[in-house]
Design an enzyme around this catalytic site. Structure first.
Site, PDB file in Angstrom:
ATOM      1  N   GLY A  58       3.047  -6.320  -0.888  1.00  0.00           N
ATOM      2  CA  GLY A  58       2.004  -5.424  -0.420  1.00  0.00           C
ATOM      3  C   GLY A  58       1.657  -5.713   1.033  1.00  0.00           C
ATOM      4  O   GLY A  58       2.510  -6.067   1.844  1.00  0.00           O
ATOM      5  N   SER A  59       0.408  -5.581   1.331  1.00  0.00           N
ATOM      6  CA  SER A  59      -0.032  -5.633   2.731  1.00  0.00           C
ATOM      7  C   SER A  59       0.138  -7.008   3.375  1.00  0.00           C
ATOM      8  O   SER A  59       0.084  -7.110   4.602  1.00  0.00           O
ATOM      9  CB  SER A  59      -1.495  -5.210   2.836  1.00  0.00           C
ATOM     10  OG  SER A  59      -1.616  -3.894   2.345  1.00  0.00           O
ATOM     11  N   THR A  60       0.303  -8.066   2.561  1.00  0.00           N
ATOM     12  CA  THR A  60       0.523  -9.372   3.198  1.00  0.00           C
ATOM     13  C   THR A  60       1.801  -9.332   4.031  1.00  0.00           C
ATOM     14  O   THR A  60       1.948 -10.093   4.984  1.00  0.00           O
ATOM     15  CB  THR A  60       0.635 -10.512   2.167  1.00  0.00           C
ATOM     16  OG1 THR A  60       1.641 -10.184   1.196  1.00  0.00           O
ATOM     17  CG2 THR A  60      -0.690 -10.747   1.452  1.00  0.00           C
ATOM     18  N   LYS A  75       2.549  -7.159   6.050  1.00  0.00           N
ATOM     19  CA  LYS A  75       2.252  -6.601   7.382  1.00  0.00           C
ATOM     20  C   LYS A  75       2.269  -7.680   8.458  1.00  0.00           C
ATOM     21  O   LYS A  75       2.468  -7.392   9.652  1.00  0.00           O
ATOM     22  CB  LYS A  75       0.901  -5.883   7.359  1.00  0.00           C
ATOM     23  CG  LYS A  75       0.967  -4.555   6.583  1.00  0.00           C
ATOM     24  CD  LYS A  75      -0.404  -3.930   6.381  1.00  0.00           C
ATOM     25  CE  LYS A  75      -0.292  -2.639   5.565  1.00  0.00           C
ATOM     26  NZ  LYS A  75      -1.591  -2.212   5.009  1.00  0.00           N
TER      27      LYS A  75
END
Lengths: 449, 489
Positions: free
Chosen positions: B215-217, B219
């Site tokens: 997920g966003s980790t 990014k």
């Protein structure tokens, strides 16, 4: 240096034949020392201490050896000096290994019992040497001996089977295996019969193709004896013994008659016997299967059978062995001390120990043959060769079985396996060989040379 | 008769020679095969004939040995089994050895040649060496904080010392007691069967062996690639990212969780702080597949043989994708999947000024007398980015914790950088999202490399509002706090 003339002048004989008695004594001390060393090693390796009864044990074995040695000095001073030390060493190794296996089976005291039987064996050995001044006396009892042997062999049929074989006579806490004693009586009978009839067996008969068949009246009793013993043994499902008897019989026939046809006939009879027994007995059938596929039970997911366990033990020992007391041959199960005792030797003393042991047997057998070949009376010669062959064949049958060289038959390793009847029998064999070798090596009286 | 007698004697000689030949065949040529036969108990007997060496945490054993009185003389005990199960693995007389117990079995069981004093003599005398010890890099306080923080949720924690790669915590819940099936009894078999049948898979090491969409980790990786590749040069300058951002070649816009993201041309710092999908998806595509793959692989993705020395599962970042897939992958979706260990490497690499260290679980191996057999030295895994780029990413992560989605990871007296993640999964995203948090922390005012980086994942939580910030960040905070407290003493 005194010249021979001077020695003679002092009244000493110019020539003293070597008796080898001092060599025998030295070898005996070595044999006892090796056995005691093994006993101590077992204690140290398993319990980290010298076994408390090591001294008594050494004294007992040493005492037995010295008594036998003394009697040989007294009554058989020209006997082969290797026979007694080899027997003592083998018996000592057996006691060590049985003691070692006792330590792996809580509550088991097979070693002291074996020592008692060994004492009885040495006692009988001494008695034979003292009482039997000339082996030729035995010829007189050959036929009655054969009868006794038959009775001994038949007797276990009336007793319950143990592990599938009817070969024991059990009275209270004691059980003996009469087939063991019968071996000696049979060899005496064979020797006497063959010595008496060897010319007829060797020289007469009808010629068929390249072989000369002996006449029926000579062949008849031989076949009868063969059939009787094989029949009894098949009833008792003691394959080791039947194979053994049969082998001895063929070897002695061949030695007596020098006729290859006997070997051919023997092999044909043996093959017929094996096929017949294999067909009649599922027990034998299973043994052959196990011999051909020792790891089949492992592959079938049922764990290792006795043969597989035995092979594992030998393999684990490798060249040098684990050391006494440090193997796991007890995994073999109930027959670890008897039929499978060689696996413990293979595991804990390694290939080196195995070869040493086989050499001891080889030496014992060859000394028997030597005495036989040196003797001039046919009966004595056949008797010595027959007795030596018992040992050689029995070693082959037992060791070949546990090494998966031949199907497992179940018989005792001479002098080493647990079992009173076996130890006693082997001591009597040694006594007879001592007696025979004494005559074979005795210097000829003056004028006969 | 003497000729035939000699021949018969020769026959006996041949028989005995045959026996000797057969003995040689078995004891020399076939011995190895028989020794290794699974039905042969000797190797197992030998293995358990002596107490096994220990696995140590902070110098104290977390394993032990107990005399059984049976054929297998000693069995393994685990005084604090569930706490360290993800570190130790198990050593069972029936079911074998796994993880550290398996990889370092030679040392622990005493069979490793390096334990020998005189190899040849030892071979001849068949001397068995006492088992050696395995000293782990685990920090006891961090491990306890991780396991307590996870509690009865399904999840995992991996914590790393960024400057060395030493693994400080490795936790997976629900856990199990490896001592419950160490022996051979029916109770042991029962415990094993029960663990195998448990649908929660307590014996799965989620920190090392399980991958989840990050997920966003992820990014953080995208931001690093964008900065290192020159797509972004100033984290506070407009990026030119459009809103809505329609996935290239499709009509599907990349939606955001928060409406604050819903404007074009946001700068990277704001986009990271708010976790804007449209910006990072756009930047991933702008940076390009090659640079994205290279950056991901520098952090440990796509490495099939990541051995710490226990092998970690391969984390995935596809190397062949179209642009819409790349956009999704850049925000940690599509086929992107990572172990908590690799996400901890991401945080650690950023914290260590761009140098990703090889993660290590073992400090040193010693003999039973304490003398060293092998000392593990820190190894560089990859230089993922320049220190200046790393500094910018650190700034982004610090801002996330200060003003963004990761505020629940704030620690008084410490500088904390982090990134939240809430990963969708399941058919049509129907599964409970995975809650992620990756972070690092150092004492305030310290110029040194942060002493701890951590990754936390919570899978299948019962909570109604699943976000990385709410569920995972507090666990990361307590692990970081434990390490910082240990350092300040």
């Amino acid at each position: 240096m005194a010249t021979p003339a001077a020695v003679a002048a002092r009244g000493e004989p110019a020539y003293r034949p070597r008796t080898g008695r001092n060599i025998e004594l030295a070898l005996l001390l070595c044999a006892v020392a090796i056995a005691v060393f093994g006993y101590v090693e077992v204690g140290i390796n398993i319990d980290d201490r010298v076994p408390p009864d090591a001294a008594e044990y050494g004294a007992a074995l040493g005492g037995l050896a010295l008594v036998a040695h003394g009697v040989i000095r007294w009554r058989a001073r020209y006997a082969d000096p290797l026979l007694l030390p080899i027997a003592v060493l083998l018996n000592g190794i057996g006691l060590v290994v049985i003691y070692r296996l006792d330590r792996a089976t809580p509550g088991s005291h097979a070693a002291p019992t074996q020592l008692l039987w060994s004492a009885l064996g040495v006692g009988l050995c001494v008695a034979v040497i003292v009482l039997l001044r000339d082996h030729r006396v035995l010829r007189r009892y050959a036929y009655s001996g054969a009868l006794v042997a038959l009775v001994l062999l038949v007797a276990p049929i009336f007793f319950p089977a143990v592990y599938g074989s009817r070969i024991w006579i059990t009275v209270g806490p004691f059980s003996i295996q009469p087939g063991e004693f019968a071996k000696i009586l049979l060899v005496i009978f064979f020797a006497a019969y063959l010595a008496a009839h060897r010319d007829a067996l060797a020289l007469t008969g009808r010629r068929i193709w390249r072989f000369t068949l002996p006449p029926g009246r000579v062949l008849g009793p031989v076949l009868l004896v063969w059939a009787a013993f094989i029949g009894v043994l098949v009833l008792e499902t003691d394959l080791g013994m039947s194979l053994l008897y049969f082998g001895i019989f063929v070897v002695m026939l061949y030695v007596a008659t020098a006729r290859t046809s006997w070997i051919v006939i023997g092999l044909v009879l043996a093959a017929a016997g094996v096929v017949l027994v294999g067909w009649l007995s599922p027990h034998v059938h299973a043994r052959v299967d196990q011999w051909l596929h020792p790891l089949a039970s492992v592959e079938a997911g049922q764990g290792a059978n006795q043969i597989a366990q035995s092979l594992f033990a030998f393999a684990w020992g490798g060249v040098l062995g684990t050391g006494l007391g440090l193997g796991h041959s007890i995994l073999i199960g109930f027959a670890a001390k008897s039929d499978f005792i060689l696996a413990t030797i293979g595991e804990e003393l390694g290939l080196v120990g195995m070869v040493a042991l086989l050499l001891l047997y080889l030496l014992l057998v060859s000394r028997g043959y030597r005495a036989g070949i040196a003797l001039r009376d046919p009966f004595g010669r056949l008797l010595a060769i027959g007795l030596a062959t018992i040992v050689g064949l029995q070693v082959f049958v037992v060791a070949g079985g546990v090494l998966d060289l031949i199907p497992l038959t179940g018989a005792t390793l001479p002098f080493i396996a647990q079992g009173g009847s076996s130890v006693v029998t082997n001591w009597i064999i040694v006594a007879l060989l001592v007696r025979l070798s004494d005559l074979a090596r005795r210097p000829l009286p003056e004028g006969e040379a | 008769m003497s000729t035939t007698g000699r021949r018969a004697g020769l026959f006996c000689l041949v028989l005995i020679l045959l026996l000797a030949a057969q003995a040689t065949r078995i004891q020399v040529f076939q011995a190895k095969g028989y020794d290794n036969n699974p039905a042969n108990q000797r190797k197992t007997i030998q293995r358990y004939a002596q107490p096994r060496g220990d696995i140590l945490v902070g110098g104290d054993p977390v394993t032990g040995s107990a005399a059984t009185g049976g054929r297998y003389a000693y069995k393994r005990t685990y005084p604090d089994g569930p706490l360290y199960a993800a570190v130790t693995g198990f050593s069972s007389q029936t079911y074998g050895n796994t993880q550290l117990e398996g990889v370092e079995d030679g040392i622990l069981s005493g069979t490793d040649n390096r334990l020998a004093g005189w190899a040849l003599w030892d071979e001849i005398s068949r001397k068995q060496h006492p088992g050696g010890d395995v000293h782990t890099t685990i920090d006891k306080a961090a491990q306890q904080a991780a396991v307590q923080g996870l509690g009865n949720q399904k999840g995992a924690v991996a914590a790393i010392e960024p400057s060395t790669g030493r693994i400080l915590a490795l936790a997976s819940t629900p856990s199990y007691d490896p001592g419950s099936f160490a022996g051979t009894s029916t109770a042991d078999q029962h415990a094993w069967t029960e663990l195998q049948a448990d649908s929660d898979q307590p014996m799965l090491n989620r920190a090392l062996r399980q991958t989840y969409p990050p997920g966003s980790t992820f990014k953080v990786v995208t931001a690093a690639a964008a900065l290192a590749g020159g797509t972004v040069t100033d984290i506070n300058a407009p990026t030119g990212a459009p809103y809505p951002y329609v996935l290239p070649g499709t009509t599907t816009p990349l939606v955001n969780d928060t409406s604050a993201c819903n404007q074009p041309n946001l700068d990277l710092d704001t986009a990271m702080t708010l976790s804007c999908n449209n910006v990072l998806g756009y930047l991933g595509v702008q940076t390009g597949l090659d640079k994205m793959v290279a950056m991901a692989q520098d952090f440990g993705f796509n490495d099939p043989k990541l051995d710490i020395p226990v092998r970690a599962a391969r984390s995935n970042f596809d190397t062949r994708m179209d642009q819409s897939q790349l956009a999704l992958s850049s925000i940690g979706q599509f086929d992107t999947a990572a172990t908590p260990l690799v996400m901890a490497m991401v945080a650690a690499g950023v914290a260590d000024n761009g140098t990703v260290m090889y993660p290590q679980l073992v400090d040193k191996l010693t003999k039973s007398d304490g003398s060293t057999v092998q000392l593990m030295r820190p190894k560089v895994y990859q230089q993922a980015m320049s220190p200046s780029v790393a500094g910018q990413v650190q700034q982004l992560m610090t801002d996330v914790v200060q003003n963004g989605t990761g505020t629940s990871a704030q620690l008084p007296g410490a500088v904390v950088g982090g990134k939240t993640g809430t990963a969708q999964h399941g058919v049509d995203n129907s599964g409970t999202p995975y809650a992620w948090f990756i972070s690092w922390a150092k004492p305030a005012g310290s110029a040194a490399v942060p002493p701890v980086a951590v990754a936390v994942v919570i899978a299948d939580s019962d909570a109604t509002d699943v976000t990385g910030g709410r569920l995972a960040a507090p666990i990361a905070r307590s692990v970081m706090q434990a390490v910082l407290a240990g350092k300040s003493q």
